[in-house]
Scaffold this motif. Structure first.
Motif, PDB file in Angstrom:
ATOM      1  N   MET A   1       0.855  -1.190   0.000  1.00  0.00           N
ATOM      2  CA  MET A   1       0.000   0.000   0.000  1.00  0.00           C
ATOM      3  C   MET A   1       0.899   1.251   0.000  1.00  0.00           C
ATOM      4  O   MET A   1       1.870   1.308   0.745  1.00  0.00           O
ATOM      5  CB  MET A   1      -0.858  -0.012   1.266  1.00  0.00           C
ATOM      6  N   SER A   2       0.574   2.227  -0.873  1.00  0.00           N
ATOM      7  CA  SER A   2       1.454   3.406  -0.913  1.00  0.00           C
ATOM      8  C   SER A   2       0.894   4.496   0.004  1.00  0.00           C
ATOM      9  O   SER A   2      -0.306   4.793  -0.018  1.00  0.00           O
ATOM     10  CB  SER A   2       1.599   3.916  -2.340  1.00  0.00           C
ATOM     11  N   GLY A   3       1.781   5.039   0.790  1.00  0.00           N
ATOM     12  CA  GLY A   3       1.358   6.036   1.763  1.00  0.00           C
ATOM     13  C   GLY A   3       1.350   7.430   1.178  1.00  0.00           C
ATOM     14  O   GLY A   3       1.884   7.681   0.101  1.00  0.00           O
ATOM     15  N   TRP A   4       0.705   8.331   1.897  1.00  0.00           N
ATOM     16  CA  TRP A   4       0.697   9.744   1.517  1.00  0.00           C
ATOM     17  C   TRP A   4       0.520  10.617   2.743  1.00  0.00           C
ATOM     18  O   TRP A   4       0.139  10.146   3.826  1.00  0.00           O
ATOM     19  CB  TRP A   4      -0.358  10.073   0.472  1.00  0.00           C
ATOM     20  N   VAL A   5       0.818  11.890   2.544  1.00  0.00           N
ATOM     21  CA  VAL A   5       0.562  12.896   3.589  1.00  0.00           C
ATOM     22  C   VAL A   5      -0.324  13.974   2.988  1.00  0.00           C
ATOM     23  O   VAL A   5      -0.036  14.494   1.911  1.00  0.00           O
ATOM     24  CB  VAL A   5       1.873  13.543   4.095  1.00  0.00           C
ATOM     25  N   LYS A   6      -1.410  14.299   3.680  1.00  0.00           N
ATOM     26  CA  LYS A   6      -2.230  15.456   3.301  1.00  0.00           C
ATOM     27  C   LYS A   6      -2.242  16.401   4.494  1.00  0.00           C
ATOM     28  O   LYS A   6      -2.540  15.984   5.620  1.00  0.00           O
ATOM     29  CB  LYS A   6      -3.645  15.023   2.908  1.00  0.00           C
ATOM     30  N   ILE A   7      -1.884  17.647   4.235  1.00  0.00           N
ATOM     31  CA  ILE A   7      -1.789  18.644   5.308  1.00  0.00           C
ATOM     32  C   ILE A   7      -3.045  19.503   5.185  1.00  0.00           C
ATOM     33  O   ILE A   7      -3.212  20.238   4.203  1.00  0.00           O
ATOM     34  CB  ILE A   7      -0.510  19.496   5.146  1.00  0.00           C
ATOM     35  N   ALA A   8      -3.933  19.338   6.163  1.00  0.00           N
ATOM     36  CA  ALA A   8      -5.303  19.830   5.983  1.00  0.00           C
ATOM     37  C   ALA A   8      -5.654  20.947   6.957  1.00  0.00           C
ATOM     38  O   ALA A   8      -5.290  20.904   8.131  1.00  0.00           O
ATOM     39  CB  ALA A   8      -6.275  18.666   6.181  1.00  0.00           C
ATOM     40  N   GLY A   9      -6.399  21.917   6.466  1.00  0.00           N
ATOM     41  CA  GLY A   9      -6.915  22.993   7.315  1.00  0.00           C
ATOM     42  C   GLY A   9      -8.322  22.680   7.767  1.00  0.00           C
ATOM     43  O   GLY A   9      -9.183  22.360   6.936  1.00  0.00           O
ATOM     44  N   LEU A  10      -8.559  22.769   9.077  1.00  0.00           N
ATOM     45  CA  LEU A  10      -9.884  22.440   9.629  1.00  0.00           C
ATOM     46  C   LEU A  10     -10.790  23.658   9.730  1.00  0.00           C
ATOM     47  O   LEU A  10     -11.895  23.573  10.262  1.00  0.00           O
ATOM     48  CB  LEU A  10      -9.730  21.807  11.010  1.00  0.00           C
ATOM     49  N   GLY A  11     -10.307  24.830   9.255  1.00  0.00           N
ATOM     50  CA  GLY A  11     -11.120  26.033   9.359  1.00  0.00           C
ATOM     51  C   GLY A  11     -11.101  26.582  10.774  1.00  0.00           C
ATOM     52  O   GLY A  11     -10.434  26.046  11.673  1.00  0.00           O
ATOM     53  N   PRO A  12     -11.861  27.655  11.020  1.00  0.00           N
ATOM     54  CA  PRO A  12     -11.759  28.374  12.291  1.00  0.00           C
ATOM     55  C   PRO A  12     -12.459  27.704  13.469  1.00  0.00           C
ATOM     56  O   PRO A  12     -12.278  28.125  14.609  1.00  0.00           O
ATOM     57  CB  PRO A  12     -12.407  29.720  11.977  1.00  0.00           C
ATOM     58  N   GLY A  13     -13.276  26.680  13.226  1.00  0.00           N
ATOM     59  CA  GLY A  13     -13.891  26.005  14.378  1.00  0.00           C
ATOM     60  C   GLY A  13     -15.218  25.351  14.055  1.00  0.00           C
ATOM     61  O   GLY A  13     -15.467  24.230  14.469  1.00  0.00           O
ATOM     62  N   ASN A  14     -16.060  26.037  13.303  1.00  0.00           N
ATOM     63  CA  ASN A  14     -17.373  25.494  12.985  1.00  0.00           C
ATOM     64  C   ASN A  14     -17.233  24.398  11.931  1.00  0.00           C
ATOM     65  O   ASN A  14     -16.583  24.598  10.901  1.00  0.00           O
ATOM     66  CB  ASN A  14     -18.255  26.636  12.459  1.00  0.00           C
ATOM     67  N   GLU A  15     -17.876  23.264  12.192  1.00  0.00           N
ATOM     68  CA  GLU A  15     -17.741  22.126  11.260  1.00  0.00           C
ATOM     69  C   GLU A  15     -18.277  22.459   9.867  1.00  0.00           C
ATOM     70  O   GLU A  15     -17.842  21.869   8.874  1.00  0.00           O
ATOM     71  CB  GLU A  15     -18.438  20.883  11.829  1.00  0.00           C
TER      72      GLU A  15
END
Ligand SMILES: C[S@@+](CC[C@H](N)C(=O)[O-])C[C@H]1O[C@@H](n2cnc3c(N)ncnc32)[C@H](O)[C@@H]1O
Length: 250
Positions: free
Chosen positions: A1-15
């Motif tokens: 299985m090939s791995g990856w990295v995703k660097i994600a922004g969750l926004g300011p707080g509200n889902e």
């Protein structure tokens, strides 16, 4: 299985402000890495391991994420807001640049999020509607004289300004000095907006002026927006609107 990295922004707080792209990456992840309060926002599920770590260990956290991806894991590194704004994306790339050669060939992607200043600006109206700049007021990673120089030059250039990390308990004097510099460079009635916990249940938006502003109006959950000389307020029955016109006369 090939791995990856995703660097994600969750926004300011509200889902509701998490992008579908980030939600999809989290659904595929085997591992989530990040600062404790941001990882706390991720729902646990079978097959997902959460790795929460303390503040100020960004490089260790990044190396851990890259190493897990090299071992075949699907790793999401989470930041609040946008990961490219005073957050994990630059830390991961620093670790990648200085790490083992094979890390460079890993799939790494940055997934943008809604950064605090844009969420705050939207709540208030459009204070960043014309030219603006952004300054991190923390002197953890840069010398204070550089912050002071950037503040003065930005004020002299009549930018609207957004300040991140305005005032921590360990260095309360920085924001005192910031207000002093702004009072030296700008007129007393210059608008200043304190937007705390934007999009969260305890959100508080406060519109003030440089002459009235006090350091205790900001904390580490606040993004501060200083208007340009043209930024104005529209008073009305509901919340006032703060905006900077698109047109600057000669
Ligand atoms: C380390 S920076 C991370 C910024 C984040 N990557 C972003 O794009 O919003 C943390 C600072 O962002 C600001 N901040 C983050 N979330 C916020 C929110 N919901 N409301 C107001 N300010 C916020 C505060 O100035 C805080 O001190």
């Amino acid at each position: 299985m090939s791995g990856w990295v995703k660097i994600a922004g969750l926004g300011p707080g509200n889902e509701a402000l998490v992008t579908p792209e980030v939600t999809a990456a989290l659904a595929e992840a085997t591992d989530v890495v990040g600062y404790i309060p941001y990882v706390a926002r991720i729902a646990e599920r079978p097959g997902l391991t959460l790795h929460a770590s303390d503040n100020r260990v960004e490089i260790d956290r990044s190396q851990h994420a890259l190493q897990m991806a090299a071992e075949g894991k699907r790793v999401v590194v989470v930041s609040s807001g946008d990961p490219g704004v005073f957050a994990m994306a630059a830390a991961v790339f620093e670790a990648l640049e200085n790490g083992p050669r094979e890390w460079r060939d890993l799939p790494v992607e940055v997934l943008p999020g809604i950064t605090a200043m844009l969420a705050a600006s939207a709540r208030a109206g459009a204070p960043l509607g014309h030219d603006f700049c952004t300054i991190n007021l923390s002197d953890n990673l840069k010398p204070w004289p550089l912050i002071e120089k950037r503040l003065r030059l930005a004020a002299q250039a009549d930018f609207a300004m957004a300040f991140y990390n305005p005032r921590s308990k360990s260095r309360p004097e920085g924001f005192v000095k910031t207000l002093e510099i702004l009072r030296e460079e700008c007129e007393p009635e210059r608008l200043i907006l304190f937007a705390r916990a934007v999009s969260r249940a305890d959100e508080a938006i406060r519109i003030s002026t440089l002459v009235e502003a006090t350091p205790d109006m900001a904390d580490m959950q606040t993004v501060v927006i200083v208007g340009s000389s043209l930024t104005r307020v529209i008073e009305r029955a509901g919340d006032p609107i703060v905006y900077t016109p698109r047109f600057t006369p000669e």
